[in-house]
Design a protein around this motif. Sequence first.
Motif, PDB file in Angstrom:
ATOM      1  N   LEU A 187     -32.389  27.075 -15.278  1.00 12.05           N
ATOM      2  CA  LEU A 187     -32.337  25.630 -15.072  1.00 12.05           C
ATOM      3  C   LEU A 187     -31.309  25.338 -13.997  1.00 12.05           C
ATOM      4  N   VAL A 188     -31.748  24.664 -12.932  1.00 15.33           N
ATOM      5  CA  VAL A 188     -30.857  24.279 -11.835  1.00 15.33           C
ATOM      6  C   VAL A 188     -30.649  22.770 -11.902  1.00 15.33           C
ATOM      7  N   VAL A 189     -29.377  22.339 -11.910  1.00 11.63           N
ATOM      8  CA  VAL A 189     -29.042  20.921 -12.004  1.00 11.63           C
ATOM      9  C   VAL A 189     -28.209  20.529 -10.788  1.00 11.63           C
ATOM     10  N   ASP A 190     -28.707  19.570 -10.022  1.00 14.61           N
ATOM     11  CA  ASP A 190     -27.982  19.071  -8.857  1.00 14.61           C
ATOM     12  C   ASP A 190     -28.529  17.695  -8.531  1.00 14.61           C
ATOM     13  N   ASP A 191     -27.668  16.804  -8.047  1.00 20.61           N
ATOM     14  CA  ASP A 191     -28.138  15.457  -7.719  1.00 20.61           C
ATOM     15  C   ASP A 191     -28.672  15.362  -6.293  1.00 20.61           C
ATOM     16  N   GLU A 192     -28.694  16.471  -5.564  1.00 19.00           N
ATOM     17  CA  GLU A 192     -29.254  16.475  -4.217  1.00 19.00           C
ATOM     18  C   GLU A 192     -30.615  17.166  -4.232  1.00 19.00           C
ATOM     19  N   GLU A 193     -31.669  16.399  -3.908  1.00 20.72           N
ATOM     20  CA  GLU A 193     -33.023  16.935  -3.949  1.00 20.72           C
ATOM     21  C   GLU A 193     -33.217  18.145  -3.054  1.00 20.72           C
ATOM     22  N   GLY A 220     -32.294  16.536 -11.779  1.00 19.02           N
ATOM     23  CA  GLY A 220     -31.460  15.813 -10.831  1.00 19.02           C
ATOM     24  C   GLY A 220     -30.228  15.194 -11.443  1.00 19.02           C
ATOM     25  N   ASN A 221     -30.087  15.310 -12.782  1.00 14.22           N
ATOM     26  CA  ASN A 221     -28.904  14.764 -13.456  1.00 14.22           C
ATOM     27  C   ASN A 221     -28.741  15.423 -14.817  1.00 14.22           C
ATOM     28  N   GLY A 222     -27.597  15.182 -15.445  1.00 16.59           N
ATOM     29  CA  GLY A 222     -27.287  15.811 -16.724  1.00 16.59           C
ATOM     30  C   GLY A 222     -28.220  15.419 -17.853  1.00 16.59           C
ATOM     31  N   ARG A 223     -28.608  14.146 -17.905  1.00 19.24           N
ATOM     32  CA  ARG A 223     -29.506  13.703 -18.984  1.00 19.24           C
ATOM     33  C   ARG A 223     -30.830  14.458 -18.933  1.00 19.24           C
ATOM     34  N   ASP A 224     -31.402  14.583 -17.731  1.00 18.48           N
ATOM     35  CA  ASP A 224     -32.660  15.318 -17.596  1.00 18.48           C
ATOM     36  C   ASP A 224     -32.478  16.791 -17.941  1.00 18.48           C
ATOM     37  N   ALA A 225     -31.323  17.354 -17.590  1.00 22.47           N
ATOM     38  CA  ALA A 225     -31.044  18.754 -17.928  1.00 22.47           C
ATOM     39  C   ALA A 225     -31.030  18.951 -19.441  1.00 22.47           C
ATOM     40  N   VAL A 226     -30.403  18.036 -20.158  1.00 26.99           N
ATOM     41  CA  VAL A 226     -30.350  18.142 -21.623  1.00 26.99           C
ATOM     42  C   VAL A 226     -31.758  18.033 -22.208  1.00 26.99           C
ATOM     43  N   GLY A 285     -36.842  23.697 -24.875  1.00 24.85           N
ATOM     44  CA  GLY A 285     -36.992  25.143 -25.042  1.00 24.85           C
ATOM     45  C   GLY A 285     -35.808  25.891 -24.470  1.00 24.85           C
ATOM     46  N   PRO A 286     -35.661  27.163 -24.862  1.00 24.86           N
ATOM     47  CA  PRO A 286     -34.484  27.930 -24.448  1.00 24.86           C
ATOM     48  C   PRO A 286     -34.435  28.202 -22.943  1.00 24.86           C
ATOM     49  N   ILE A 287     -33.218  28.312 -22.454  1.00 23.35           N
ATOM     50  CA  ILE A 287     -32.929  28.602 -21.053  1.00 23.35           C
ATOM     51  C   ILE A 287     -32.143  29.907 -21.034  1.00 23.35           C
ATOM     52  N   ASP A 288     -32.390  30.735 -20.036  1.00 22.88           N
ATOM     53  CA  ASP A 288     -31.665  32.002 -19.925  1.00 22.88           C
ATOM     54  C   ASP A 288     -30.409  31.890 -19.061  1.00 22.88           C
ATOM     55  N   LEU A 289     -30.385  30.905 -18.147  1.00 28.63           N
ATOM     56  CA  LEU A 289     -29.226  30.699 -17.288  1.00 28.63           C
ATOM     57  C   LEU A 289     -29.217  29.259 -16.790  1.00 28.63           C
ATOM     58  N   LEU A 290     -28.049  28.661 -16.793  1.00 29.51           N
ATOM     59  CA  LEU A 290     -27.850  27.323 -16.226  1.00 29.51           C
ATOM     60  C   LEU A 290     -27.073  27.466 -14.930  1.00 29.51           C
ATOM     61  N   ILE A 291     -27.596  26.873 -13.851  1.00 30.97           N
ATOM     62  CA  ILE A 291     -26.875  26.785 -12.584  1.00 30.97           C
ATOM     63  C   ILE A 291     -26.699  25.295 -12.321  1.00 30.97           C
ATOM     64  N   THR A 292     -25.452  24.843 -12.240  1.00 29.18           N
ATOM     65  CA  THR A 292     -25.219  23.413 -12.091  1.00 29.18           C
ATOM     66  C   THR A 292     -24.167  23.101 -11.029  1.00 29.18           C
ATOM     67  N   ASP A 293     -24.393  21.992 -10.354  1.00 27.58           N
ATOM     68  CA  ASP A 293     -23.388  21.435  -9.458  1.00 27.58           C
ATOM     69  C   ASP A 293     -22.261  20.905 -10.345  1.00 27.58           C
ATOM     70  N   PHE A 294     -21.069  20.761  -9.801  1.00 29.45           N
ATOM     71  CA  PHE A 294     -19.987  20.185 -10.591  1.00 29.45           C
ATOM     72  C   PHE A 294     -19.997  18.667 -10.519  1.00 29.45           C
ATOM     73  N   GLU A 305     -19.673  18.906 -18.357  1.00 27.30           N
ATOM     74  CA  GLU A 305     -20.263  18.128 -19.457  1.00 27.30           C
ATOM     75  C   GLU A 305     -21.692  18.591 -19.734  1.00 27.30           C
ATOM     76  N   VAL A 306     -22.435  18.944 -18.684  1.00 25.17           N
ATOM     77  CA  VAL A 306     -23.795  19.471 -18.863  1.00 25.17           C
ATOM     78  C   VAL A 306     -23.739  20.790 -19.634  1.00 25.17           C
ATOM     79  N   ILE A 307     -22.797  21.659 -19.259  1.00 25.58           N
ATOM     80  CA  ILE A 307     -22.651  22.940 -19.959  1.00 25.58           C
ATOM     81  C   ILE A 307     -22.364  22.705 -21.438  1.00 25.58           C
ATOM     82  N   HIS A 308     -21.407  21.825 -21.745  1.00 25.68           N
ATOM     83  CA  HIS A 308     -21.069  21.574 -23.155  1.00 25.68           C
ATOM     84  C   HIS A 308     -22.261  21.011 -23.924  1.00 25.68           C
TER      85      HIS A 308
END
Length: 121
Positions: free
Chosen positions: A9-15, A36-42, A48-57, A66-69
């Motif tokens: 799962l990749v989370v970033d606000d830049e398309e 594109g944002n934390g709410r959508d990531a959650v 379903g399960p994710i094997d790795l999260l890659i997120t912008d800070f 906050e997305v990680i938590h």
Amino acid sequence: MPPAPPRILVVDDEEAILYVFERYLSIAGYRVSVAGNGRDAVRIGEAGPIDLLITDFRMPGMNGIEVIHALRGLQPELPALVISGNPIEAGTMPPGVRFLSKPVSMSDLLDIIPSLIRQPV
């Protein structure tokens, strides 16, 4: 039947960043979801399960930590990678979280991913 490729799962606000990451990671054989944002990531994590999260800070709403938590509330052992242009602002990472500074080389990213994803025993 071979196991399904890991889901990232990749989370970033830049398309544009989401597009580049999705393309490179898909070509490398990973199943990729983008948000594109934390709410959508959650929401994706709840589906379903994710094997790795890659997120912008730095993102509006929820920052990367906050997305990680939030996602670790669903998957306590979720490995994560935070990417930021400002390491000082990002501060200390939670346990099990790696950090990369922007700009990120896709070859460096692809080299790091296998060490982050927990393979089934």
